[in-house]
Write a protein that holds these residues in place. Structure first.
Motif: not given
Ligand code: FAD
Length: 292
Positions: A148, A157, A49, A106, A164, A108, A144, A76
């Protein structure tokens, strides 16, 4: 079908990521490539997306095409610069198209923006309640293995990742990595932190040396010496680089599956021949690759 159910079947899976066109003029070309990848009948396919919404309607359209070919689609969705109204509209569109799976992201930070302070939705975890209120979706998120880039350290992180998951994220897909040891270490840490959801390992077959600089910029992934040697030796020859890149990715996947990592996601870069070659190499190892 819900991806949560596919992943809970406890057998190896191979899924593919594709991206939608950035502009309408490219729609047909990209539609043809993504349809060809869907014809390979992977376990599921994800569609990225464009943060900020530039390619949003194409994401839903490509995801619908994938479902129409009998393959489960994962759309996404990002919350960068989004409002409740814009998110509701996107989610309604997905629901109307019978898409059952969303990767909540979220997005970038746009160039020049250094903080999410002014946004309505500052983290992916804040997008989850909006999706949950709008329909019965299986929701995944990103993670990640190499931390991240905005996080201070791995512990912080992982603490944020736990938020989440506690908000309802049912599976995680990793950023690409080229060194499995880093992934195993990450897996150990998140399991120790009480994150027990399935983790889908994101693997990028690098088939073109030019694309590598951009990929590296985006992911900041560590490149093992073995991989750098391969780039140095074969980067100048497109044919050799394609073979070597596919072989490297295949070796990574075989090691992952042998180590008990069941779910593998390929960043296909919309290349049907790359997706097909990886599937072919994994026949006998991953059930959906059988006979390919
Ligand atoms: P978050 O989970 O919100 O994390 C972002 C940062 O905030 C991290 O440093 C985290 O530690 C921190 N954080 C998280 N929650 C909290 C909290 N509650 N409090 C404080 N700090 C917190 N981008 C796109 O634009 N479109 C795509 O389609 C897309 N697909 C992707 C698919 C995968 C598998 C991956 C790995 C990435 C993808 N991205 C995509 C990129 C992604 O949008 C960026 O990496 C972005 O910078 C972070 O998104 P996130 O959802 O991981 O954010």
């Amino acid at each position: 079908m819900k991806i949560c159910d596919i992943l809970s079947a406890n057998q190896p899976t191979l899924s593919f990521e594709v991206f939608p066109p950035k502009k309408a003029d490219d729609f047909e070309k990209i539609e043809a490539a993504t349809n060809a990848i869907a014809e390979l009948k992977p376990d599921f396919m994800s569609v990225t997306y464009g943060a900020g919404g530039s390619t949003s309607k194409f994401t839903a359209e490509i995801a619908s095409n994938i479902e129409a070919r009998g393959v489960t689609a994962l759309a996404h969705l990002t919350c960068v610069n989004a409002t409740k109204e814009s998110l509701d509209a996107q989610i309604k569109d997905l629901k109307n198209r019978s898409i059952e799976n969303i990767l909540a992201l979220r997005g970038d930070l746009p160039a020049g923006v250094e903080s999410t302070e002014d946004w309505v939705y500052k983290h992916a975890s804040e997008l989850l309640p909006v999706i949950q209120a709008d329909g019965d979706f299986c929701i995944g998120g990103a993670c990640y293995p190499e931390v991240h880039p905005e996080a201070v350290n791995s512990a912080q992180d992982i603490e944020n990742l736990k938020k989440k998951v506690d908000a309802g994220c049912k599976f995680l897909t990793t950023q690409m990595f080229f060194d499995n040891e880093l992934f195993y270490n990450f897996l150990y840490k998140i399991r120790s932190a009480g994150i027990n959801e399935p983790v889908v390992a994101g693997i990028m077959p690098v088939t073109n040396a030019k694309q590598m600089a951009k990929i590296h910029d985006l992911s900041q992934a560590y490149l093992p010496h073995k991989f750098v040697r391969l780039l140095d030796r074969f980067g100048g020859s497109p044919e050799a680089m394609k073979s070597a890149g596919i072989a490297y990715a295949t070796e990574q996947i075989i090691d992952l599956v042998a180590s008990g990592v069941n779910n593998i996601h390929i960043y296909t870069m919309n290349k049907p021949s790359t997706a097909a070659a990886i599937q072919h190499n994994l026949a006998g190892i991953i059930p959906s690759c059988e006979g390919k």
